[in-house]
Each structure stands twice: as structure tokens, then as C-alpha cells.
Motif scaffolding. Structure first.
Motif, PDB file in Angstrom:
ATOM      1  N   PHE A 106      17.992 -78.291 -26.687  1.00  0.00           N
ATOM      2  CA  PHE A 106      17.062 -78.268 -25.572  1.00  0.00           C
ATOM      3  C   PHE A 106      18.230 -77.546 -25.105  1.00  0.00           C
ATOM      4  CE2 PHE A 106      16.516 -79.936 -21.315  1.00  0.00           C
ATOM      5  CZ  PHE A 106      15.210 -79.150 -21.107  1.00  0.00           C
ATOM      6  N   VAL A 107      18.097 -76.998 -23.771  1.00  0.00           N
ATOM      7  CA  VAL A 107      18.889 -75.916 -23.123  1.00  0.00           C
ATOM      8  C   VAL A 107      18.649 -75.799 -21.340  1.00  0.00           C
ATOM      9  CG1 VAL A 107      19.435 -73.774 -22.270  1.00  0.00           C
ATOM     10  CG2 VAL A 107      18.490 -73.557 -24.297  1.00  0.00           C
ATOM     11  N   ALA A 108      19.335 -76.929 -20.740  1.00  0.00           N
ATOM     12  CA  ALA A 108      18.844 -77.646 -19.756  1.00  0.00           C
ATOM     13  C   ALA A 108      19.423 -76.671 -18.702  1.00  0.00           C
ATOM     14  CB  ALA A 108      19.662 -78.432 -18.854  1.00  0.00           C
ATOM     15  N   ASP A 109      20.539 -75.202 -18.370  1.00  0.00           N
ATOM     16  CA  ASP A 109      20.831 -74.711 -17.852  1.00  0.00           C
ATOM     17  C   ASP A 109      20.869 -72.801 -18.795  1.00  0.00           C
ATOM     18  OD1 ASP A 109      20.594 -74.853 -14.839  1.00  0.00           O
ATOM     19  OD2 ASP A 109      21.972 -76.709 -15.755  1.00  0.00           O
ATOM     20  N   ASP A 110      20.577 -71.909 -17.961  1.00  0.00           N
ATOM     21  CA  ASP A 110      20.590 -71.120 -18.954  1.00  0.00           C
ATOM     22  C   ASP A 110      21.486 -69.814 -19.170  1.00  0.00           C
ATOM     23  OD1 ASP A 110      20.279 -68.733 -21.731  1.00  0.00           O
ATOM     24  OD2 ASP A 110      18.644 -68.982 -21.717  1.00  0.00           O
ATOM     25  N   ALA A 111      22.758 -69.497 -18.409  1.00  0.00           N
ATOM     26  CA  ALA A 111      23.532 -67.871 -17.906  1.00  0.00           C
ATOM     27  C   ALA A 111      23.317 -68.327 -17.661  1.00  0.00           C
ATOM     28  CB  ALA A 111      22.938 -66.986 -19.198  1.00  0.00           C
ATOM     29  N   ILE A 112      23.940 -69.402 -16.334  1.00  0.00           N
ATOM     30  CA  ILE A 112      23.665 -69.431 -14.366  1.00  0.00           C
ATOM     31  C   ILE A 112      24.842 -68.710 -14.223  1.00  0.00           C
ATOM     32  CG2 ILE A 112      23.840 -70.969 -12.610  1.00  0.00           C
ATOM     33  CD1 ILE A 112      21.091 -70.960 -14.098  1.00  0.00           C
ATOM     34  N   ASP A 113      24.504 -67.503 -13.232  1.00  0.00           N
ATOM     35  CA  ASP A 113      25.429 -66.710 -12.452  1.00  0.00           C
ATOM     36  C   ASP A 113      25.557 -67.314 -10.673  1.00  0.00           C
ATOM     37  OD1 ASP A 113      26.911 -65.313 -13.963  1.00  0.00           O
ATOM     38  OD2 ASP A 113      25.581 -63.874 -14.123  1.00  0.00           O
ATOM     39  N   LEU A 114      26.390 -67.535 -10.317  1.00  0.00           N
ATOM     40  CA  LEU A 114      26.153 -67.700  -9.107  1.00  0.00           C
ATOM     41  C   LEU A 114      27.328 -68.062  -7.642  1.00  0.00           C
ATOM     42  CD1 LEU A 114      24.440 -69.483  -6.571  1.00  0.00           C
ATOM     43  CD2 LEU A 114      25.639 -71.875  -7.617  1.00  0.00           C
ATOM     44  N   VAL A 115      27.601 -66.995  -6.815  1.00  0.00           N
ATOM     45  CA  VAL A 115      28.872 -67.197  -6.005  1.00  0.00           C
ATOM     46  C   VAL A 115      28.707 -67.945  -4.064  1.00  0.00           C
ATOM     47  CG1 VAL A 115      30.368 -65.842  -4.942  1.00  0.00           C
ATOM     48  CG2 VAL A 115      29.268 -65.148  -7.237  1.00  0.00           C
ATOM     49  N   VAL A 116      29.530 -68.335  -4.403  1.00  0.00           N
ATOM     50  CA  VAL A 116      28.985 -69.048  -2.988  1.00  0.00           C
ATOM     51  C   VAL A 116      30.741 -69.272  -2.181  1.00  0.00           C
ATOM     52  CG1 VAL A 116      28.831 -71.767  -1.732  1.00  0.00           C
ATOM     53  CG2 VAL A 116      27.991 -71.372  -4.146  1.00  0.00           C
ATOM     54  N   PRO A 117      30.496 -68.013  -1.119  1.00  0.00           N
ATOM     55  CA  PRO A 117      31.750 -67.643  -0.324  1.00  0.00           C
ATOM     56  C   PRO A 117      32.480 -68.708   0.525  1.00  0.00           C
ATOM     57  CG  PRO A 117      30.075 -66.713   0.203  1.00  0.00           C
ATOM     58  CD  PRO A 117      29.288 -67.509  -0.660  1.00  0.00           C
ATOM     59  N   PRO A 118      33.682 -69.089   1.333  1.00  0.00           N
ATOM     60  CA  PRO A 118      33.606 -69.563   2.291  1.00  0.00           C
ATOM     61  C   PRO A 118      32.674 -70.439   3.524  1.00  0.00           C
ATOM     62  CG  PRO A 118      35.935 -68.879   1.438  1.00  0.00           C
ATOM     63  CD  PRO A 118      34.593 -68.143   1.243  1.00  0.00           C
ATOM     64  N   GLY A 119      32.090 -71.344   3.561  1.00  0.00           N
ATOM     65  CA  GLY A 119      31.923 -71.526   4.967  1.00  0.00           C
ATOM     66  C   GLY A 119      30.385 -70.886   5.088  1.00  0.00           C
ATOM     67  N   GLN A 120      29.870 -71.331   4.070  1.00  0.00           N
ATOM     68  CA  GLN A 120      28.396 -70.568   3.240  1.00  0.00           C
ATOM     69  C   GLN A 120      27.214 -71.959   3.127  1.00  0.00           C
ATOM     70  OE1 GLN A 120      26.600 -68.554  -0.024  1.00  0.00           O
ATOM     71  NE2 GLN A 120      26.496 -66.546   1.739  1.00  0.00           N
ATOM     72  N   ILE A 121      26.060 -72.340   3.558  1.00  0.00           N
ATOM     73  CA  ILE A 121      25.265 -73.251   3.132  1.00  0.00           C
ATOM     74  C   ILE A 121      24.968 -72.612   2.127  1.00  0.00           C
ATOM     75  CG2 ILE A 121      23.566 -74.491   3.311  1.00  0.00           C
ATOM     76  CD1 ILE A 121      24.652 -74.913   6.335  1.00  0.00           C
ATOM     77  N   HIS A 122      25.022 -72.396   0.824  1.00  0.00           N
ATOM     78  CA  HIS A 122      23.866 -71.540  -0.345  1.00  0.00           C
ATOM     79  C   HIS A 122      23.167 -72.972  -1.351  1.00  0.00           C
ATOM     80  CE1 HIS A 122      24.816 -68.687  -3.106  1.00  0.00           C
ATOM     81  NE2 HIS A 122      23.254 -69.326  -4.043  1.00  0.00           N
ATOM     82  N   ALA A 123      21.837 -72.516  -0.526  1.00  0.00           N
ATOM     83  CA  ALA A 123      20.141 -73.800  -1.307  1.00  0.00           C
ATOM     84  C   ALA A 123      20.517 -72.994  -2.579  1.00  0.00           C
ATOM     85  CB  ALA A 123      19.400 -73.556  -0.449  1.00  0.00           C
ATOM     86  N   ILE A 124      19.732 -73.997  -3.522  1.00  0.00           N
ATOM     87  CA  ILE A 124      19.414 -74.194  -4.648  1.00  0.00           C
ATOM     88  C   ILE A 124      18.220 -74.643  -4.873  1.00  0.00           C
ATOM     89  CG2 ILE A 124      20.048 -74.132  -6.941  1.00  0.00           C
ATOM     90  CD1 ILE A 124      22.610 -74.180  -6.906  1.00  0.00           C
TER      91      ILE A 124
END
Length: 505
Positions: free
Chosen positions: A15-33
Motif C-alpha cells: 500500500f502506497v500512502a504517499d507517492d513521490a510528494i514534492d512540496l516547498v514551504v518558504p519562511p512566513g508562509q501558511i501553506h495549506a494541504i
């Protein structure tokens, strides 16, 4: 802190729960998933926090690759996390919970004075009012979450992960949390906000990543419409309105007469409450949480003994009946706290689905549970209610919060009912599941079930209810039509009775 995830993957067997996730969160950012229940959001954050080790991929902080073998490694790197299910020790004080794992000591002894001072400093810095000496199990849920946030911020936190932080909060508590998040981001802190609540994501996020079945499927703007966000999250068009015809109520199915229930201090939590729900209608109970909703639901189930008054089902008084007898007589019950009152965490998905019917045929023969029949019933419910699980034998505690809620919904909708008490039925579930649950509640009404809906979401109350009863200080202070002005309902919710409010006949 600048966070980068490159090809982050997590497998559990095949079972693949997460598959090659790419993500960038810079300083001071609210990044919603944003994503459905079981989409892989919490698994992704557990890898980032060192609870799980990635199968493949890389975590980079400020351009350098890192490897976290434990939460301690993540904390040392400047990452804090507030989990969906709180990690507090109930009998401990706020200060003791905050210092767990980073204890203040002097001469080999716990320095509780220093711990209290640390709580006050963090609380004041971020506007999170807390009493360091308060016992956590006695605090409201919203305040317990504040404790979790202060705990996460007590180190040198530069990135804060909030995993479904609004799932158990009231609307005022949600508004307060969103304000706190904005203040933290303004101070330079990076925030990852895990949610499936579109309105909250749009209100606070700088950017949104949508995950579906373990893969990033979209990077979207909070300026996009809710319908577009819902479609990206679920993979299909989702109706954001409830489709129902006018109710056709008949005889009284649930009648609460002068009900009084005392709290553990001997003070009335319910004070002569009167309420009637007829077969074939949904009565929504609106009110600020803490005004007797929990006690009313528990009294109807039979787990809380009233000090006065009576409860009738279909004309029969059941006030002194055991909960099992009430359930056997046709009472369905969706509890507001799934972890405490709705599930047995050590049991499997299948065992939890049949909890209230395993004694009955065909699940039991001559007093012996038929495991094959249990698996068959559970497998059918898993498919019908889209419970994201590896199978009927998986432990229910391994499921996401939304899928745990689906287990309870499946259990309560799998047998005939005369009365259904649904307390916070969509708490912690995604928009696709909300659409499904709402449709099932309306279908229950249309088959003649009397539905009492208790919800902290006023939008949900107004969308589903045929009548709205407003509770304040343990009493029904008025009943209104669901299309009544919100200002009128708001006045009732703070205890202002209306001159021409209809009765409960």
C-alpha cells in the motif's frame, strides 16, 4: 526556515500512502494541504516530524538534506507539530504537559516554577492565554489545543505543523485559531495547515496543495471558488447544498419532558428541558457548545441518569432503561467524541462496525460470534461508506479521524431505527463524506426516522433541519424555522427569548 520535500514516499507493504510528494514551504508562509480523509496528509506530516521514516525521497531544510529518526530530531531542527488527536496527559497540569520531554530541573528535581514561567512567557508572546496550573482533562477542547500549540512553540520552533486543528473546535474557537495562525506567520514562522475544510483554508492560506490518494494533484490559489477546490480534492463535482423535499412528520417518536440533569458539581446542566421530535423530521439543536447538548445526548442514550423529568420513545417511557435496551428498541446514536464514546481503539474495523449488533443473528449463532459473517457485514459497510482502510481486520486506531467517523456512521446506519441522535455527525470528515452523510440523514428522515441533529456548525443545522430548537443554559429557549434570519437565531443562542417563538408541539 525553508522546507522542501522531494519525492517523499511512504509504503506500508504494497500500500502506497504517499507517492513521490514534492512540496516547498518558504519562511512566513501558511501553506495549506487539502485532501480527503485517508489521502495521505497525516502520513506525510508524520514523516516530516520523525514519527515515520520515508520509504523514499528527501526532506531538505534551508537547502540541506536532513533525516529525522524521531520527533526529537525534528524538534531539534525547529519543527513543532500539533496532532489531530491530542497527545496530552489528562491528569497532568498545563505546565507539566508542556515540559514533557524537555523537563526543567534543578538539583535533579523538577523545577515546576521554571515550567510555569515558561508557559506564561510563550502564552504571552503568542497571545495564547493559559493557566499553567490547570489540569488538562478539565479544560475545554479549544483550550486543550492551546496547550498543544504552546507545547509545540516552547522550543525554538520555526515551522509549525497543524494537523486537522479545527476538527473538534467550535466556530468561535476556529476563528481564534485562525487569528493565532496569522499572527505566527506575521512573526516569520512557517505553518503547514492540514485540513479538508474549504472555508477555513481559503480564509487563512497563502497557497494550497491538494493531495488525492497519496499524490499531489494540484497547486491552487485560495482565491479559487469552493466548488473548484472541492472538485480538486475529491476528483469529481461535489454538491455544496443539501437537496431535500419538505418533511412529512407524523407521530411523536422522541419526547423529552421537563428533563433535569446535574453536572458533577450538582449544578443543572439541563434545567427542565422540553423537546419533541416526530417521526419523519429532522430537528436541529443549535447553540453554543457547553449549554447542555452533551448531557442531553447522553441522557437520551441512557449513560447519564436524570435528576428529574422523563424521556419517551414512541410513547413508551425509557427514562430508566439500560442503553442496550434503548438501542434494541430502535435508538441510533452518533456520539460527539468518537475516540472516547464511539470506538474501541484496540478493536478492528470489523469489530467496531458490529459493536451494537454482534449478539444478533446472523452475526451470532447460539451465543458464538460468526467471524465470517462479521467480516462480510464489515466488508459491505467499508465499500458502501468508502472507509479508507487496508481491510476489515485493520485496527480502527490506525485509521484517519475522518475514516474512524465513517466507521461509526456505517454502524449506526446498518440497522433499522426509530430515533437517531446524531451529535456532530460530520466532525472531522472531508467534504465528499459530508455530502454523503447529509444525504443519508435526509434519507433516514424520509423513511420515517425521527432525527435529532446536534451540531456546532450552524450552516449544517440550517441546511438539514426541518425545525431548529435553540438551547441555552440547559433549556430550549425557542424554536424557529431553518430559514429564519441568522440574527434571530444568534439572539436565541445567547439567551434572548423571542416573543413569538413557536413551541415544541
Amino acid at each position: 526556515m525553508r522546507l522542501e520535500l522531494r519525492g517523499l514516499t511512504k509504503k506500508f507493504g504494497d500500500f502506497v500512502a504517499d507517492d513521490a510528494i514534492d512540496l516547498v514551504v518558504p519562511p512566513g508562509q501558511i501553506h495549506a494541504i487539502l485532501g480527503e480523509n485517508g489521502a495521505g496528509k497525516s502520513t506525510l506530516m508524520n514523516m516530516l516530524y520523525g514519527i515515520l521514516e520515508p520509504t523514499d525521497g528527501q526532506i531538505r531544510i534551508d537547502g540541506a538534506p536532513v533525516r529525522f529518526r524521531s520527533p526529537g530530531d525534528a524538534i531539534a531542527a525547529g519543527i513543532g507539530m500539533v496532532h489531530q488527536h491530542f497527545k496530552l496527559v489528562g491528569p497532568f497540569s498545563v505546565a507539566d504537559n508542556v515540559q514533557l520531554g524537555r523537563e526543567h530541573a534543578r538539583a535533579g528535581m523538577l523545577d515546576r516554577t521554571a515550567a510555569r514561567r515558561a508557559v506564561r512567557e510563550v502564552s504571552e508572546r503568542y497571545g495564547l492565554a493559559l493557566d499553567p496550573d490547570a489540569i488538562c482533562e478539565n479544560l475545554p477542547v479549544g483550550v486543550q489545543q492551546r496547550v498543544e500549540i504552546v507545547k509545540a512553540l516552547s522550543g525554538h520552533t520555526e515551522l509549525l505543523i497543524l494537523d486537522e486543528p479545527t476538527a473538534v473546535l467550535t466556530p468561535p474557537e476556529v476563528a481564534e485559531l485562525l487569528t493565532i495562525m496569522r499572527n505566527l506567520a506575521a512573526s516569520g514562522m512557517s505553518i503547514i495547515f492540514i485540513s479538508h475544510k474549504l472555508r477555513e483554508v481559503k480564509a487563512v492560506a497563502d497557497t494550497i496543495t491538494v493531495i488525492r490518494r497519496g499524490k499531489v494533484v494540484a497547486e491552487v490559489s485560495p482565491d479559487d471558488g469552493e466548488a473548484e477546490l472541492a472538485a480538486a480534492m475529491v476528483g469529481r463535482e461535489v454538491s455544496l447544498t443539501v437537496d431535500k423535499t419538505p418533511a412529512q412528520p407524523t407521530e411523536k417518536a422522541l419526547e423529552i419532558i421537563d428533563l433535569t440533569v446535574l453536572d458533577d458539581r450538582g449544578i443543572p446542566a439541563l434545567d427542565g428541558l422540553n423537546l419533541t421530535v416526530r417521526a419523519g423530521e429532522i430537528v436541529g439543536l443549535a447553540g453554543v457548545e457547553g449549554n447542555g447538548q452533551t448531557e442531553l445526548a447522553r441522557a437520551i442514550l441512557g449513560t447519564l441518569a436524570p435528576a428529574g423529568g422523563s424521556i419517551e420513545m414512541a410513547g413508551t417511557e425509557v427514562t430508566r432503561w439500560h442503553p442496550y435496551r434503548r438501542i434494541a428498541a430502535g435508538l441510533g446514536y452518533i456520539p460527539e467524541d468518537r475516540a472516547r464514546d464511539g470506538l474501541v481503539g484496540d478493536f478492528t474495523v470489523a469489530e467496531n462496525i458490529v459493536l451494537n449488533q454482534y449478539r444478533e443473528a446472523p452475526l451470532s449463532r447460539r451465543g458464538v460470534v460468526d467471524e465470517r459473517a462479521v467480516r462480510a457485514v464489515a466488508s459491505k459497510s467499508i465499500a458502501e461508506f468508502d472507509i479508507r482502510t487496508q481491510g476489515p481486520e485493520e485496527g480502527v486506531s490506525a485509521l484517519s479521524g475522518g475514516n474512524q467517523q465513517k466507521v461509526i456512521i456505517a454502524r449506526e446506519f446498518s440497522r433499522p431505527r426509530k430515533v437517531l441522535v446524531a451529535a456532530q455527525p460530520t466532525r472531522g470528515v472531508d467534504i465528499g463524506a459530508i455530502e454523503f452523510i447529509h444525504a443519508r440523514l435526509v434519507a433516514e428522515r424520509d423513511t420515517g426516522t425521527a432525527v435529532l441533529l446536534i451540531s456546532a456548525e450552524l450552516d449544517e443545522i440550517l441546511a438539514l433541519s426541518d425545525r431548529v430548537a435553540v438551547i441555552y443554559n440547559g433549556q430550549i429557549v425557542g424554536e424557529v424555522a431553518p430559514d429564519s434570519p441568522r440574527s434571530e437565531i444568534g439572539q436565541l443562542m445567547i439567551g434572548h427569548r423571542l416573543e413569538n417563538s413557536p413551541g415544541d408541539a
